[in-house]
Design a protein around this motif. Structure first.
Motif, short mmCIF file in Angstrom:
data_model
loop_
_atom_site.label_atom_id
_atom_site.label_comp_id
_atom_site.label_asym_id
_atom_site.label_seq_id
_atom_site.Cartn_x
_atom_site.Cartn_y
_atom_site.Cartn_z
N PHE A 72 0.84 -1.20 0.00
CA PHE A 72 0.00 0.00 0.00
C PHE A 72 0.87 1.25 0.00
N LEU A 73 1.87 1.27 0.87
CA LEU A 73 2.75 2.44 0.96
C LEU A 73 3.53 2.64 -0.34
N LYS A 74 3.98 1.55 -0.94
CA LYS A 74 4.74 1.66 -2.19
C LYS A 74 3.85 2.25 -3.30
N ALA A 75 2.57 1.88 -3.30
CA ALA A 75 1.63 2.43 -4.27
C ALA A 75 1.43 3.93 -4.05
N LYS A 76 1.72 4.39 -2.83
CA LYS A 76 1.62 5.82 -2.49
C LYS A 76 2.99 6.50 -2.61
N ASN A 77 3.94 5.84 -3.29
CA ASN A 77 5.31 6.34 -3.50
C ASN A 77 6.12 6.43 -2.21
N VAL A 78 5.85 5.51 -1.30
CA VAL A 78 6.60 5.42 -0.05
C VAL A 78 7.21 4.03 0.00
N ASP A 79 8.46 3.93 -0.45
CA ASP A 79 9.15 2.63 -0.50
C ASP A 79 9.83 2.38 0.83
N ASP A 117 11.16 -0.12 2.03
CA ASP A 117 12.35 -0.98 1.98
C ASP A 117 13.60 -0.23 1.52
N SER A 118 13.44 1.02 1.15
CA SER A 118 14.57 1.79 0.63
C SER A 118 14.94 2.92 1.57
N ASN A 119 16.22 3.08 1.80
CA ASN A 119 16.70 4.22 2.60
C ASN A 119 16.73 5.49 1.77
N SER A 131 14.11 6.59 0.01
CA SER A 131 12.77 7.15 -0.06
C SER A 131 12.60 8.16 1.08
N VAL A 132 12.51 9.42 0.71
CA VAL A 132 12.39 10.49 1.70
C VAL A 132 11.12 10.31 2.54
N LEU A 133 10.01 10.00 1.87
CA LEU A 133 8.75 9.82 2.59
C LEU A 133 8.80 8.63 3.54
N ALA A 134 9.45 7.55 3.11
CA ALA A 134 9.58 6.38 3.99
C ALA A 134 10.44 6.71 5.20
N ASN A 135 11.52 7.43 4.97
CA ASN A 135 12.38 7.83 6.09
C ASN A 135 11.62 8.74 7.05
N GLN A 136 10.80 9.63 6.51
CA GLN A 136 10.00 10.52 7.34
C GLN A 136 8.98 9.73 8.16
N LEU A 137 8.33 8.77 7.51
CA LEU A 137 7.35 7.94 8.20
C LEU A 137 8.01 7.17 9.34
N PHE A 197 5.05 -3.54 8.79
CA PHE A 197 4.75 -3.23 7.40
C PHE A 197 4.49 -4.47 6.55
N ASN A 198 4.72 -5.65 7.13
CA ASN A 198 4.47 -6.90 6.41
C ASN A 198 3.08 -7.47 6.69
N LYS A 199 2.32 -6.83 7.57
CA LYS A 199 0.98 -7.36 7.87
C LYS A 199 -0.02 -6.88 6.81
N ASP A 200 -1.16 -7.53 6.80
CA ASP A 200 -2.21 -7.19 5.85
C ASP A 200 -2.75 -5.79 6.15
N ILE A 201 -3.03 -5.05 5.11
CA ILE A 201 -3.50 -3.68 5.24
C ILE A 201 -4.79 -3.60 6.05
N ASN A 202 -5.61 -4.63 5.96
CA ASN A 202 -6.89 -4.63 6.68
C ASN A 202 -6.71 -4.89 8.17
N ASP A 203 -5.50 -5.23 8.58
CA ASP A 203 -5.23 -5.46 10.00
C ASP A 203 -4.70 -4.21 10.71
N LEU A 204 -4.61 -3.10 9.97
CA LEU A 204 -4.17 -1.86 10.60
C LEU A 204 -5.21 -1.38 11.61
N THR A 205 -4.74 -0.92 12.74
CA THR A 205 -5.64 -0.34 13.73
C THR A 205 -5.91 1.12 13.35
#
Length: 86
Positions: A6-13, A15-17, A19-25, A38-46
């Motif tokens: 989901f995050l990668k589809a939002k341009n937040v990789d 797994d990559s150092n 990715s500015v947005l990933a580092n910010q997150l 980040f490996n769990k199912d998106i529907n399991d997010l609280t």
């Protein structure tokens, strides 16, 4: 769909150092003392997970415009539903 997909589809990789947005997150989550698998199912997010993601990824786009917690959660849920329907 996994959270990282989901995050990668939002341009937040997450797994990559490079990715500015990933580092910010990751930094925002660490600052808040919140952990997301980040490996769990998106529907399991609280709601707290969704809020933390939205706080990091959505709020910067709305500088000066206050968004309530529920608005951030709804925006993330809308993004999830949009991606899952494709």
């Amino acid at each position: 769909m996994k959270v990282k997909e989901f995050l990668k589809a939002k341009n937040v990789d997450i797994d990559s150092n490079k990715s500015v947005l990933a580092n910010q997150l990751k930094a925002d989550l660490s600052t808040q003392g919140h952990y997301i698998d980040f490996n769990k199912d998106i529907n399991d997010l609280t709601e707290e997970d969704k809020y933390q993601i939205g706080r990091s990824l959505i709020l910067p786009d709305f500088k000066g415009i206050p968004l309530q917690r529920i608005e951030l959660i709804k925006r993330i849920e809308s993004d999830i539903n949009e991606l899952e329907s494709k």
